[in-house]
Every structure is written in C-alpha cells, then in structure tokens.
Design an enzyme around this catalytic site. Structure first.
Site, short mmCIF file in Angstrom:
data_model
loop_
_atom_site.label_atom_id
_atom_site.label_comp_id
_atom_site.label_asym_id
_atom_site.label_seq_id
_atom_site.Cartn_x
_atom_site.Cartn_y
_atom_site.Cartn_z
N ASP A 82 0.90 -1.36 -0.04
CA ASP A 82 0.01 0.02 0.14
C ASP A 82 1.01 1.00 -0.06
O ASP A 82 1.25 1.63 0.99
CB ASP A 82 -1.04 -0.11 1.13
CG ASP A 82 -2.24 0.95 1.24
OD1 ASP A 82 -2.08 1.62 0.09
OD2 ASP A 82 -2.58 1.27 2.09
N CYS A 83 1.25 1.75 -1.10
CA CYS A 83 2.18 2.74 -1.27
C CYS A 83 1.52 3.86 -2.15
O CYS A 83 2.27 4.96 -2.00
CB CYS A 83 3.36 2.31 -2.13
SG CYS A 83 4.17 0.93 -1.47
N LYS A 84 0.40 3.86 -2.93
CA LYS A 84 -0.22 4.77 -3.41
C LYS A 84 0.79 5.58 -4.33
O LYS A 84 0.68 6.94 -4.26
CB LYS A 84 -1.15 5.85 -2.37
CG LYS A 84 -2.10 4.89 -1.80
CD LYS A 84 -2.70 5.81 -0.88
CE LYS A 84 -3.83 4.86 0.08
NZ LYS A 84 -3.26 3.99 1.02
N ARG A 85 1.69 4.76 -5.16
CA ARG A 85 2.64 5.71 -5.65
C ARG A 85 1.96 6.50 -7.02
O ARG A 85 0.84 5.97 -7.53
CB ARG A 85 3.91 4.98 -6.32
CG ARG A 85 4.55 4.11 -5.31
CD ARG A 85 5.12 5.12 -4.43
NE ARG A 85 6.16 4.35 -3.80
CZ ARG A 85 6.67 4.90 -2.40
NH1 ARG A 85 6.31 5.96 -1.97
NH2 ARG A 85 7.53 4.23 -1.69
#
Length: 284
Positions: free
Chosen positions: A94-97
């Site tokens: 869950d990094c939402k890059r």
C-alpha cells in the site's frame, strides 16, 4: 494470474489484514525487547501472520508506517512482505505511488522486483495513465497487479472525486471507466483484470453502481472496522460476485490493546480476524 489467485482466496476469506504497524501498537512483551524498533515491528508482524494465515485472504502493508522509522523501518517492511509471500499468501504494497512515467518506472522496479517486491501495488493515477502505464509490463511478465485509487474512504474524497464532469458523470466514474479500459488486456480466468481499484466501504451504494459499471474490475475495499464499515455494507455486492477483499488494519492488529501485554496478544488478534470474517460471510 494474480487476480485469479486473489479471487480464489477471497472466496474462502475476503479479509485483508492490514499490517499498518506502528510502535504504539506493540504489546509490552515485544516493546520491552532489547531489539531495534524495526526488529520488534517485524517480529510482531510475523506473529500476526502466523496467527491469521488460515483466516485471511491476503495482507496489505502500508509503507508509510515503515518509512517513518527510516532504514530500520524499511528493513522491517522488506522482511514483512517477504514473509507473507514465503507463506504462499498474497501481499499488497500500500504505497499509493503516483508520478510521471519516468519516475513511475523506478517505482515499478522498486516494488515489483528486489527487496520490496510485492504481488500487488496501490497507485494513484489521478495524474492520468502516465502514472499507471509503466507498471503494465510487470502485470504480464511478472504476474503482478495494481489497485488504482478510485473512490476513497477519507472524508475529503468528495472534494475532487465527486465533481461533475461534462456529460453528467462524476470524476470518479470517468476514472472507473479508464481503469476498466487499462486492464482489458489482462483479464484472467476469473473474469477479473490485473488492474483493480480502491473503493471505500463508506460508500456502499456507489460501490454497487461501480460493480455494475466495471464487471471485470476487482476491488480493494478500505473502511471496515475503525472507519465504520460492516459486513452488512458489502452484502449486496458479494451476493452478486466475490469481487473484492475487505481491509481492516487497526481493527485487527490493535485487538490486544487494553486486554493483554503478554505473549497471548496474538490470540486477541486472531479473534478479531475470525470475527471480521464471520461478520462478512454471515450475510451471504
């Protein structure tokens, strides 16, 4: 394909355990260890995984919780995602890059290979397809997947996501159509593509409409437990199709707080995981 695996896992259990672990979540028995904080966090996560692997469909690891601890924290992140995958379970980074294509190429390499390798990555594509397309080669060549932010559960999501567009659609509805198109060439045997979407459980009616609009899109659903979502909220969607995994982080991994500081902390976390699974499946 990875979404086929996730779909099959979700049929058994739609529970996604969020390992969004912070130092304050540790029980006293681990907090007191003469270890670095990263080592304590990694050990906590390993015990949680061991205690819940038969109950969870997958795991999600929020990288910000680990980045905040510097190099020690990122070692814990690397250890955690590897441990999940070593158990044969699916792990979502869950990094939402979200950045231009030249930068996104580096994010793709960083999260789909090497020390931080995960199975599925969350990305923010509100910059447009340039922010998602560098990940595409990994979807087929390395059996990876994406969860693209669509209609999120935070209170201010409406500020932009629900703005009306020309033609009558809301912005997030147009983004939904784009996500469906981006994943069209990666639809697997389950009927779902490798490009999924993040939709909050705080909007169950909107979720139902998106399910009809994007039948080949698999969903990662935050908002259960600490954010107010319940199994009843997902029931109508799951009666049509098991098209999602439902995430709970604090609601599960803080299950021991106020009850024990001892080695039995995992019993409370397991209990929370089992209760969430039962809460969701009882409505089906």
């Amino acid at each position: 394909m990875i979404m086929d695996r996730l779909y099959e896992a979700a049929k058994v259990s739609p529970v996604c355990v969020g390992l969004d672990t912070k130092p304050g979540f540790l029980p006293g028995c681990l907090a007191a260890k003469d270890w670095s904080m990263g080592e304590k966090i990694a050990e906590f996560n390993r015990r949680v995984i061991d205690a819940t692997a038969d109950l969870a469909g997958c795991y999600k690891v929020q990288v910000a919780c680990y980045e905040a601890m510097g190099l020690d924290g990122m070692c814990a992140y690397a250890d955690t995602v590897k441990y999940v995958r070593d158990q044969g379970k699916i792990v979502i980074g869950d990094c939402k890059r979200g950045d231009i294509s030249s930068t996104a190429e580096q994010y793709a390499a960083g999260h789909f290979t090497g020390d931080f390798e995960v199975d599925i990555l969350t990305v923010n594509a509100y910059m447009g397809e340039d922010a998602a397309s560098p990940y595409y080669p990994y979807l087929k060549e390395r059996d990876k997947g994406l969860f693209v932010l669509l209609h999120t559960s935070n209170p201010s999501a409406r500020d932009f996501q629900e703005q009306p567009m020309a033609g009558g659609d809301l912005l997030y509805e147009q983004v939904a159509d784009a996500i469906a198109a981006w994943g069209q060439s990666t639809i697997g045997a389950s009927g779902y593509s490798a490009v999924g979407a993040v939709v909050g459980l705080t909007y169950p009616e909107a979720f139902e409409a998106l399910q009809e609009r994007c039948p080949a899109t698999f969903f990662l659903v935050p908002g259960y437990g600490a954010q107010g979502g319940t199994g009843r909220d997902i029931a109508n969607i799951f009666r049509r199709s098991r098209c999602a995994v439902i995430n709970s982080s604090r609601g599960i991994i803080c299950g021991h707080q106020g009850k024990t500081e001892g080695e039995d902390f995992v019993d409370y976390i397991r209990g929370k995981t089992a209760a969430m699974k039962e809460d969701i499946l009882q409505w089906l």
